[in-house]
Design an enzyme around this catalytic site. Structure first.
Site, PDB file in Angstrom:
ATOM      1  N   LYS A 199       0.866  -1.189   0.000  1.00  0.00           N
ATOM      2  CA  LYS A 199       0.000   0.000   0.000  1.00  0.00           C
ATOM      3  C   LYS A 199       0.900   1.235   0.000  1.00  0.00           C
ATOM      4  CE  LYS A 199      -2.082   2.995   1.948  1.00  0.00           C
ATOM      5  NZ  LYS A 199      -1.873   4.410   1.566  1.00  0.00           N
ATOM      6  N   GLY A 251       5.536   4.941   8.981  1.00  0.00           N
ATOM      7  CA  GLY A 251       4.711   6.143   8.929  1.00  0.00           C
ATOM      8  C   GLY A 251       4.670   6.819  10.284  1.00  0.00           C
ATOM      9  N   SER A 252       3.562   7.481  10.561  1.00  0.00           N
ATOM     10  CA  SER A 252       3.486   8.278  11.783  1.00  0.00           C
ATOM     11  C   SER A 252       3.323   7.394  13.018  1.00  0.00           C
ATOM     12  CB  SER A 252       2.325   9.261  11.690  1.00  0.00           C
ATOM     13  OG  SER A 252       1.115   8.556  11.558  1.00  0.00           O
ATOM     14  N   THR A 253       3.805   7.905  14.137  1.00  0.00           N
ATOM     15  CA  THR A 253       3.713   7.166  15.392  1.00  0.00           C
ATOM     16  C   THR A 253       2.250   6.947  15.777  1.00  0.00           C
ATOM     17  OG1 THR A 253       5.883   7.886  16.122  1.00  0.00           O
ATOM     18  CG2 THR A 253       4.348   7.252  17.845  1.00  0.00           C
ATOM     19  N   GLY A 256       0.922   4.109  13.718  1.00  0.00           N
ATOM     20  CA  GLY A 256       1.647   2.901  14.126  1.00  0.00           C
ATOM     21  C   GLY A 256       1.116   2.333  15.437  1.00  0.00           C
ATOM     22  N   GLU A 273       8.072   1.068  11.779  1.00  0.00           N
ATOM     23  CA  GLU A 273       9.160   2.051  11.688  1.00  0.00           C
ATOM     24  C   GLU A 273       8.472   3.408  11.710  1.00  0.00           C
ATOM     25  OE1 GLU A 273      11.245   4.720  10.681  1.00  0.00           O
ATOM     26  OE2 GLU A 273      11.850   3.843   8.757  1.00  0.00           O
ATOM     27  N   CYS A 307      12.588  10.281   8.585  1.00  0.00           N
ATOM     28  CA  CYS A 307      12.286   9.824   9.941  1.00  0.00           C
ATOM     29  C   CYS A 307      13.529   9.902  10.828  1.00  0.00           C
ATOM     30  CB  CYS A 307      11.727   8.417   9.915  1.00  0.00           C
ATOM     31  SG  CYS A 307      12.675   7.305   8.889  1.00  0.00           S
ATOM     32  N   GLU A 404       7.863  15.595  16.216  1.00  0.00           N
ATOM     33  CA  GLU A 404       8.463  15.481  14.885  1.00  0.00           C
ATOM     34  C   GLU A 404       7.817  16.490  13.924  1.00  0.00           C
ATOM     35  OE1 GLU A 404       7.586  11.856  12.533  1.00  0.00           O
ATOM     36  OE2 GLU A 404       9.721  11.790  12.099  1.00  0.00           O
TER      37      GLU A 404
HETATM   38  P1  NAI Z   1       0.599   8.478   8.024  1.00  0.00           P
HETATM   39  O1  NAI Z   1       1.143   7.644   9.109  1.00  0.00           O
HETATM   40  O2  NAI Z   1      -0.861   8.803   8.038  1.00  0.00           O
HETATM   41  O3  NAI Z   1       0.894   7.794   6.598  1.00  0.00           O
HETATM   42  C1  NAI Z   1       1.820   6.759   6.345  1.00  0.00           C
HETATM   43  C2  NAI Z   1       1.155   5.644   5.560  1.00  0.00           C
HETATM   44  O4  NAI Z   1       0.140   5.044   6.371  1.00  0.00           O
HETATM   45  C3  NAI Z   1       0.439   6.094   4.282  1.00  0.00           C
HETATM   46  O5  NAI Z   1       0.569   5.080   3.312  1.00  0.00           O
HETATM   47  C4  NAI Z   1      -0.994   6.200   4.745  1.00  0.00           C
HETATM   48  O6  NAI Z   1      -1.942   6.079   3.692  1.00  0.00           O
HETATM   49  C5  NAI Z   1      -1.109   5.036   5.693  1.00  0.00           C
HETATM   50  N1  NAI Z   1      -2.168   5.149   6.690  1.00  0.00           N
HETATM   51  C6  NAI Z   1      -2.758   6.273   7.190  1.00  0.00           C
HETATM   52  N2  NAI Z   1      -3.678   5.960   8.102  1.00  0.00           N
HETATM   53  C7  NAI Z   1      -3.697   4.617   8.199  1.00  0.00           C
HETATM   54  C8  NAI Z   1      -4.441   3.685   8.990  1.00  0.00           C
HETATM   55  N3  NAI Z   1      -5.353   4.087   9.864  1.00  0.00           N
HETATM   56  N4  NAI Z   1      -4.178   2.367   8.855  1.00  0.00           N
HETATM   57  C9  NAI Z   1      -3.254   1.947   7.989  1.00  0.00           C
HETATM   58  N5  NAI Z   1      -2.537   2.769   7.207  1.00  0.00           N
HETATM   59  C10 NAI Z   1      -2.742   4.093   7.304  1.00  0.00           C
HETATM   60  O7  NAI Z   1       1.435   9.813   7.973  1.00  0.00           O
HETATM   61  P2  NAI Z   1       1.021  11.229   7.329  1.00  0.00           P
HETATM   62  O8  NAI Z   1      -0.329  11.648   7.798  1.00  0.00           O
HETATM   63  O9  NAI Z   1       1.230  11.151   5.865  1.00  0.00           O
HETATM   64  O10 NAI Z   1       2.117  12.187   7.979  1.00  0.00           O
HETATM   65  C11 NAI Z   1       1.916  12.740   9.260  1.00  0.00           C
HETATM   66  C12 NAI Z   1       3.175  12.816  10.040  1.00  0.00           C
HETATM   67  O11 NAI Z   1       3.656  11.506  10.273  1.00  0.00           O
HETATM   68  C13 NAI Z   1       4.343  13.518   9.381  1.00  0.00           C
HETATM   69  O12 NAI Z   1       4.306  14.885   9.599  1.00  0.00           O
HETATM   70  C14 NAI Z   1       5.518  12.871  10.056  1.00  0.00           C
HETATM   71  O13 NAI Z   1       5.761  13.507  11.284  1.00  0.00           O
HETATM   72  C15 NAI Z   1       5.044  11.469  10.315  1.00  0.00           C
HETATM   73  N6  NAI Z   1       5.534  10.537   9.294  1.00  0.00           N
HETATM   74  C16 NAI Z   1       6.649   9.831   9.569  1.00  0.00           C
HETATM   75  C17 NAI Z   1       7.175   8.994   8.633  1.00  0.00           C
HETATM   76  C18 NAI Z   1       8.403   8.217   8.911  1.00  0.00           C
HETATM   77  O14 NAI Z   1       9.080   7.797   7.991  1.00  0.00           O
HETATM   78  N7  NAI Z   1       8.716   7.962  10.138  1.00  0.00           N
HETATM   79  C19 NAI Z   1       6.600   8.850   7.286  1.00  0.00           C
HETATM   80  C20 NAI Z   1       5.382   9.599   7.105  1.00  0.00           C
HETATM   81  C21 NAI Z   1       4.917  10.426   8.086  1.00  0.00           C
END
Ligand code: NAI
Ligand code: MG
Length: 498
Positions: A199, A251-253, A256, A273, A307, A404
C-alpha cells in the site's frame, strides 16, 4: 588536463553516469504519466471494485498529475487472495536459487530504468533530482541486489534454524522515500519467499506503480506482488483484513500505535518504523566544517521529510556562537526550488497538508518566544515550499522541541557537559537516530552507549547501506530493515533439534 569519464574507468558508477545528465524541461519527456492508474492485483492492472479514485499532485506546482485508484475493502480482499494463491501456488516452494534470480533481475531492471524512476520520483514527490538520482534509486536497486544474494543462503544466515517464509505480507509505506521504502520492504519479503500486498502513500504512488510494471517485466508469477493504492482507509482495510501473516508499517507514530493495538493478540506479525526526533550532538573539538555539512545534510536532505533526520542540534556552549554563524552562512547558499533542476538542494514540500503542519509548528514556536531564522531567499509562487529554518532560544518544553516536524526545520540548544548532552538528546519519546561529532573515540563510544536510538552515526549522518540494520527503539517502533537482522522479520524460524 581534463579527465573524461572513460579515462577514469568508473563509467559503471551510477552516480557518475548520472552527473553527465542534465535534467531540466526535457527530463519530463523521459517519463510517461498516464491520466489514470489502476490497482495491480494477480498480475493485472484493474480498476477498483468498490473504491474510488484520488488525485496525485505535483508538489512543485500544486497541480494535479494523475488519477490513482483508491482500493476499497473488496479490492484489498482480492489482493490478499491473489497473494495467498501465488504463495501457495508455487512461490513458497520455488527453489531459493530461482527466487534469487527473480530478485536479481528486478534489481537490474531498476538500474536500467533508473532515470525514469528518478524523474518520476521528483515530479510526484517534490524531492531534488540530485537526491532521487544519486540516492533513492541507486539505493533501491542496491537493496534488491543485496537481498537477492541472501535468497539461497537463508539457512546459513540462521544457523541451527529451520527457515520458512511467513506467507502473505501487507506492507504500508510513507511518502518521503516512496520507491526506497518500497524496496526496503519488498526486497527482504520476496527474497525470503513471501508474497506481498503493498500500500503506497496517497501522495506518491507513481514510482511504486512503475515498480509494479517492472516486476511484471521481470516475469514474476502473477500475485507475488500486488499493489493497492489509496489513502488511510485502504491501509486500515489491509490491517483489518485478517488474512495476512504480517504487517510492516512505516509512517506516523499515531497510526503505528493504532495498528499495534489492533493486531495485539491476533498472531499477525508486526514491524513498525515510526517517527523520530534525532539529536545531532556537536562537541567543541569537532571538525567544524565537516560537522556543518553533516548538520545541513542531516536536516535539509529531502526537505527534512526524513524519519531519522537530525532535527535537534545540540552544540557545546564554547563553540555555539561560531557554529551558528557558520551554519547560517551555509544555509544562505542552499538553493530552494525546482526539483528537476540538478542544482537544487531543497525541493518542494510533499503536500499541502504537510506544509500546513510545518507552518503550524514554526508559527507555534514563534509564539512560544523562540527565534526563527531563515535565509533571505525567494520562493516560487506556485506549489508547496518552506525555507530552511533554524529555531533558537528554546527552553526544551516547546512543542517544536519535542515533536516530529518532518520539514526543513532545525532546533538548536546548547550543552556544557557530556552528561547534559545525553540528557538533552534523550529528552524525547522517540529513539530512531542520533549523531555525535567529536575527535575523541572514547567519547563517541560513551555517548552512543547512552543515547537512546536505533542508529547512531559518528562524524557523519544519514549513511545508509542495505547490509546495515535500520530501525528504532521507544516510540520510533520496533523491528529492523536491512542486514541479516532484517531477514528475520520475514521468516518463521524454528530450532532444529537433532
Ligand atoms: P501516516 O502515518 O498517516 O501515513 C503513512 C502511511 O500510512 C500512508 O501510506 C498512509 O496512507 C497510511 N495510513 C494512514 N492511516 C492509516 C491507517 N489508519 N491504517 C493503515 N494505514 C494508514 O502519515 P502522514 O499523515 O502522511 O504524515 C503525518 C506525520 O507523520 C508527518 O508529519 C511525520 O511527522 C510522520 N511521518 C513519519 C514517517 C516516517 O518515515 N517515520 C513517514 C510519514 C509520516
Ligand atoms: Mg504527488
Amino acid at each position: 588536463m581534463t579527465t573524461t569519464r572513460s579515462e577514469t574507468g568508473t563509467g559503471e558508477n551510477l552516480a557518475e553516469t548520472f552527473s553527465q545528465y542534465v535534467p531540466s524541461i526535457e527530463a519530463r519527456d523521459i517519463v510517461t504519466i498516464k491520466e489514470r492508474y489502476g490497482l495491480l492485483i494477480g498480475g493485472e492492472e484493474r480498476q477498483p471494485r468498490d473504491g474510488g479514485s484520488l488525485t496525485t499532485i505535483e508538489p512543485s506546482s500544486g497541480e494535479p498529475l494523475a488519477e490513482i485508484a483508491e482500493a476499497g475493502k473488496a479490492d484489498v480482499d482480492d489482493a490478499v487472495t491473489a497473494a495467498r494463491a501465488a504463495f501457495e501456488g508455487g512461490w513458497r516452494d520455488l527453489s531459493p536459487r530461482v527466487r534469487a534470480k527473480y530478485v536479481f533481475r528486478l534489481a537490474r531492471l531498476i538500474q536500467d530504468r533508473a532515470r525514469e524512476l528518478a524523474v518520476l520520483e521528483s515530479i510526484d514527490g517534490g524531492k531534488p533530482i540530485r537526491e532521487s538520482r544519486d540516492i533513492d534509486i541507486p539505493l533501491s536497486a542496491a537493496h534488491f541486489f543485496y537481498h537477492a544474494g541472501w535468497a539461497d543462503k537463508l539457512e546459513y544466515a540462521m544457523p541451527g534454524m529451520r527457515v520458512e517464509p511467513l506467507g502473505v505480507v501487507g506492507q504500508i509505506i510513507p511518502w518521503n522515500f516512496p520507491l526506497l521504502m518500497a524496496a526496503w520492504k519488498l526486497a527482504p519479503a520476496l527474497a525470503c519467499g513471501n508474497t506481498v500486498v503493498l500500500k503506497p502513500a496517497e501522495t506518491t504512488s507513481l514510482t511504486a506503480l512503475l515498480l509494479g510494471e517492472i516486476v511484471q517485466e521481470a516475469d514474476f508469477p502473477p500475485g507475488v506482488l500486488n499493489i493497492v493504492t489509496g489513502a488511510g482507509a485502504t491501509g486500515a482495510a489491509l490491517v483489518a483484513h485478517g488474512g495476512v501473516d504480517k504487517i510492516a508499517f512505516t509512517g506516523s507514530t499515531g497510526v503505528g500505535k493504532m495498528i499495534g493495538r489492533q493486531l495485539a493478540g491476533t498472531g499477525t506479525r508486526l514491524t513498525l518504523e515510526l517517527g523520530g526526533k534525532g539529536a545531532h550532538v556537536v562537541f567543541d573539538d569537532a571538525a567544524l566544517d565537516q560537522a556543518i555539512e553533516g548538520i545541513v545534510d542531516g536536516i535539509f536532505f529531502n526537505q527534512g521529510h526524513v524519519c531519522c533526520a537530525g532535527s535537534r542540534l545540540l552544540v557545546q556552549e564554547g563553540i555555539a556562537e561560531t557554529l551558528l554563524g557558520r551554519l547560517k552562512r551555509r544555509m544562505d547558499l542552499l538553493r530552494v526550488g525546482d526539483p528537476l533542476d540538478k542544482n537544487t538542494d531543497v525541493g518542494a514540500i510533499n503536500s499541502h497538508a504537510q506544509l500546513q503542519r510545518i507552518e503550524e509548528y514554526v508559527g507555534g514556536a514563534a509564539s512560544e518566544g523562540c527565534e526563527i531564522h531563515q535565509p533571505d531567499a525567494e520562493l516560487p509562487e506556485r506549489g508547496f515550499w518552506f525555507l530552511p529554518t533554524l529555531v533558537t532560544g528554546l527552553g526544551g518544553s516547546e512543542r517544536i522541541a519535542r515533536e516530529e516536524v518532518f520539514g526543513p526545520v532545525l532546533t538548536v540548544q546548547s550543552f556544557r557537559t557530556e552528561a547534559e548532552a545525553v540528557a538533552k538528546a534523550n529528552a524525547t519519546s522517540y529513539g530512531l537516530s542520533g549523531g555525535v561529532w567529536t575527535e575523541k573515540g572514547s567519547r563517541i563510544l560513551w555517548m552512543s552507549q547512552r543515547m537512546k536510538a536505533g542508529v547512531i552515526w559518528a562524524n557523519s549522518f544519514n549513511q545508509f547501506d542495505a547490509a546495515s540494520p535500520f530501525g528504532g527503539v521507544r516510540e520510533s517502533g520496533f523491528g529492523r530493515e536491512g542486514g541479516r537482522q532484517g531477514l528475520e522479520e520475514y521468516l518463521r524460524l524454528e530450532p532444529v533439534h537433532s
